[in-house]
Design a protein around this motif. Sequence first.
Motif, PDB file in Angstrom:
ATOM      1  N   PRO A  87       0.853  -1.292   0.024  1.00  0.00           N
ATOM      2  CA  PRO A  87      -0.082   0.056   0.093  1.00  0.00           C
ATOM      3  C   PRO A  87       0.967   1.114   0.019  1.00  0.00           C
ATOM      4  CG  PRO A  87      -0.738  -1.349   2.073  1.00  0.00           C
ATOM      5  CD  PRO A  87       0.533  -1.903   1.073  1.00  0.00           C
ATOM      6  N   ALA A  88       2.150   1.203   0.534  1.00  0.00           N
ATOM      7  CA  ALA A  88       2.798   2.316   0.713  1.00  0.00           C
ATOM      8  C   ALA A  88       3.532   2.677  -0.739  1.00  0.00           C
ATOM      9  CB  ALA A  88       3.952   2.287   1.690  1.00  0.00           C
ATOM     10  N   THR A  89       3.983   1.598  -1.386  1.00  0.00           N
ATOM     11  CA  THR A  89       4.892   1.986  -2.573  1.00  0.00           C
ATOM     12  C   THR A  89       4.122   1.687  -3.855  1.00  0.00           C
ATOM     13  OG1 THR A  89       5.984  -0.151  -2.425  1.00  0.00           O
ATOM     14  CG2 THR A  89       7.050   1.459  -1.148  1.00  0.00           C
ATOM     15  N   ASP A 107      -0.269 -14.085   5.921  1.00  0.00           N
ATOM     16  CA  ASP A 107      -1.006 -13.303   4.953  1.00  0.00           C
ATOM     17  C   ASP A 107      -0.272 -11.754   5.191  1.00  0.00           C
ATOM     18  OD1 ASP A 107      -2.240 -11.809   2.915  1.00  0.00           O
ATOM     19  OD2 ASP A 107      -4.198 -12.954   3.237  1.00  0.00           O
ATOM     20  N   VAL A 108       0.333 -11.009   4.229  1.00  0.00           N
ATOM     21  CA  VAL A 108       0.630  -9.702   4.549  1.00  0.00           C
ATOM     22  C   VAL A 108      -0.375  -8.797   4.444  1.00  0.00           C
ATOM     23  CG1 VAL A 108       2.905 -10.029   3.649  1.00  0.00           C
ATOM     24  CG2 VAL A 108       1.448  -9.352   2.127  1.00  0.00           C
TER      25      VAL A 108
END
Length: 185
Positions: A87-89, A107-108
């Motif tokens: 979500p950040a990159t 699960d990430v």
Amino acid sequence: MAALEPTGLEPELEIIDLTGETTASEEEEEDLSDVSSDGPDAASRAQLHAAIYTVPEARLRDVLADLVDRAPAVYQALARELITANPATRVVIPRWETCASCGETYDVNADDGEEECIFHPGNLQVNEAKFLDWDEDCHGPMDSAHDRDEYPENFSWSCCNGDGMAEGCVNGQHSVAVHKKRRLA
């Protein structure tokens, strides 16, 4: 364009039932169509599952990679299951990772608020007093992977002094294991 000659037969009309009610014969047809559209029967699926669990991992990976290249539906299904976007990159990353602390696969995409990781931050140490009548010349070293598995009660954690069977003493969030970079020859 040739004109159609009248044949004396009325064209067959298709009747569309908007009520949603079905007759017994229509329900039987639907049941039969569900079986054939769902694919193989339970016995065939069981045989395939057995083959999946017995095929060598490398061969299974090759088969999946080949199917990803040849079948768009397989590509889409595996992409949903195996990759996600950070979500950040917004970089695509593997969805499943192995935790550096507890060794579990996670699960990430799972909610970060839950502290699912339970582990020991210390080291497992041999408790020589619990190895009664142990002769290393005869039995081999006490501190071995085999003995840790076979006699976990004879080891203790340096972090909490719990024995080798004790559940982790620290709760936290899973952390991604550092991936070793492969060196290209």
